[in-house]
Design a protein around this motif. Structure first.
Motif, PDB file in Angstrom:
ATOM      1  N   THR A   1       0.890  -1.226  -0.047  1.00 30.24           N
ATOM      2  CA  THR A   1      -0.092   0.035  -0.063  1.00 30.24           C
ATOM      3  C   THR A   1       0.780   1.568  -0.168  1.00 30.24           C
ATOM      4  O   THR A   1       1.695   1.408   0.947  1.00 30.24           O
ATOM      5  N   LEU A   2       0.548   2.116  -0.923  1.00 32.13           N
ATOM      6  CA  LEU A   2       1.418   3.220  -1.131  1.00 32.13           C
ATOM      7  C   LEU A   2       0.485   4.520  -1.401  1.00 32.13           C
ATOM      8  O   LEU A   2      -0.590   4.465  -1.868  1.00 32.13           O
ATOM      9  N   SER A   3       1.205   5.638  -1.304  1.00 35.74           N
ATOM     10  CA  SER A   3       0.238   7.055  -1.456  1.00 35.74           C
ATOM     11  C   SER A   3      -0.074   7.000  -2.907  1.00 35.74           C
ATOM     12  O   SER A   3      -1.157   7.442  -3.416  1.00 35.74           O
ATOM     13  N   ARG A   4       0.855   6.639  -3.874  1.00 32.62           N
ATOM     14  CA  ARG A   4       1.037   6.844  -5.171  1.00 32.62           C
ATOM     15  C   ARG A   4       2.003   5.996  -5.886  1.00 32.62           C
ATOM     16  O   ARG A   4       2.842   5.268  -5.161  1.00 32.62           O
ATOM     17  N   PHE A   5       1.706   5.815  -7.331  1.00 30.17           N
ATOM     18  CA  PHE A   5       2.914   5.137  -7.958  1.00 30.17           C
ATOM     19  C   PHE A   5       3.922   5.871  -8.395  1.00 30.17           C
ATOM     20  O   PHE A   5       3.820   7.060  -8.771  1.00 30.17           O
TER      21      PHE A   5
ATOM     22  N   LEU B   1      10.945   4.144  -7.628  1.00 33.92           N
ATOM     23  CA  LEU B   1      11.235   3.636  -6.519  1.00 33.92           C
ATOM     24  C   LEU B   1      10.845   2.105  -6.676  1.00 33.92           C
ATOM     25  O   LEU B   1      11.285   1.200  -5.893  1.00 33.92           O
ATOM     26  N   LEU B   2      10.005   1.667  -7.656  1.00 34.43           N
ATOM     27  CA  LEU B   2       9.515   0.377  -7.724  1.00 34.43           C
ATOM     28  C   LEU B   2      10.144  -0.306  -8.987  1.00 34.43           C
ATOM     29  O   LEU B   2      10.273  -1.212  -9.162  1.00 34.43           O
TER      30      LEU B   2
ATOM     31  N   THR C   1      -5.709  11.885  -6.327  1.00 30.56           N
ATOM     32  CA  THR C   1      -5.718  12.156  -7.867  1.00 30.56           C
ATOM     33  C   THR C   1      -4.668  11.422  -8.393  1.00 30.56           C
ATOM     34  O   THR C   1      -3.574  10.972  -7.819  1.00 30.56           O
ATOM     35  N   ALA C   2      -4.687  11.372  -9.749  1.00 35.70           N
ATOM     36  CA  ALA C   2      -3.491  10.663 -10.610  1.00 35.70           C
ATOM     37  C   ALA C   2      -3.894  10.810 -11.876  1.00 35.70           C
ATOM     38  O   ALA C   2      -5.038  11.035 -12.589  1.00 35.70           O
TER      39      ALA C   2
ATOM     40  N   GLU D   1      -0.828   5.230 -16.832  1.00 37.03           N
ATOM     41  CA  GLU D   1      -0.342   4.440 -17.940  1.00 37.03           C
ATOM     42  C   GLU D   1       0.942   3.741 -17.548  1.00 37.03           C
ATOM     43  O   GLU D   1       1.591   2.782 -17.732  1.00 37.03           O
ATOM     44  N   GLY D   2       1.899   4.529 -16.599  1.00 36.86           N
ATOM     45  CA  GLY D   2       3.072   3.962 -16.016  1.00 36.86           C
ATOM     46  C   GLY D   2       2.917   2.901 -15.388  1.00 36.86           C
ATOM     47  O   GLY D   2       3.643   2.231 -15.279  1.00 36.86           O
TER      48      GLY D   2
END
Length: 220
Positions: free
Chosen positions: A151-155, A159-160, A176-177, A183-184
């Motif tokens: 679980t993360l705040s955003r992609f 980091l990944l 928001t995103a 797409e990423g």
């Protein structure tokens, strides 16, 4: 496996981090250092010890871990199995945990469920600090080889990017995103064939992005 996409709030997959986080983290140079060695105090099989310690309240595990070496090894496995930092308000405590997981690969390898919404800035130029925190976070995630729930705040692809874990559940708590960010994310998910649940608990999208996301989630 079929992927389930959810935009509705979901229950946390991890145990809430306790107020004893400092004790759980222990000394970064030697986490959960055993203070008292009881000579031949425990001769029970490891599998039996694991069953016994499942009945110990999580907040008491650090104390149990300090009784003897046998208890320490088994208790540490359970302590670090679920790491939830969502309700840890002090950034120093979050950084302490991330630094521990980045510097101790054996400890990070115990983590199966990880949750944190205090991510480093996606663009280091936005802050007048060293990029080291972002590097530490990326190393910590890369060390979690047995992670199955995240679980993360955003992609954040940076980091990944080098992560080797195979997730089953992935949750984002951002509000928001952009379509580019999504797409990423979907491009990165190609390397996660075991994923069965993707959730956005607080996400609000414009109509155009919502239509695009609905189409992508149904694509093979």
């Amino acid at each position: 496996p079929e992927l389930s996409l959810s935009l509705a709030p979901t229950e946390s997959h991890t145990t809430k981090w306790s107020t004893h986080s400092e004790t759980v983290f222990g000394d970064e140079s030697s986490p959960l250092k055993v203070k008292h060695q009881a000579k031949d105090a425990v001769r029970l099989p490891v599998d039996l010890l694991k069953v016994v310690l499942e009945f110990v309240p999580r907040e008491d595990l650090p104390v149990v871990a300090r009784t003897c070496k046998a208890f320490s090894e088994v208790a540490r496995t359970r302590i670090y199995r679920e790491v939830d930092l969502l309700e840890v308000s002090e950034r120093k405590k979050v950084d302490k945990c991330i630094n521990l997981l980045a510097s101790k690969r054996d400890v990070a390898g115990l983590v199966e469920h990880f949750a944190c919404d205090a991510l480093p800035p996606s663009n280091p130029s936005d802050v007048a600090t060293s990029p080291l925190p972002a590097v530490s976070f990326a190393i910590a995630l890369n060390n979690m080889q047995h992670l199955s729930s995240l679980t993360l705040s955003r992609f954040d692809s940076a980091l990944l990017f080098h992560a080797t874990f195979q997730l089953r559940t992935l949750t984002f708590v951002c509000e928001t995103a952009s379509q580019g960010e999504l797409e990423g994310l979907f491009a990165w998910l190609i390397n996660q064939p075991k994923l069965t649940s993707l959730s956005f608990t607080h996400l609000t999208l414009d109509s155009e992005t919502s239509q695009w996301l609905a189409y992508e989630s149904k694509s093979p």
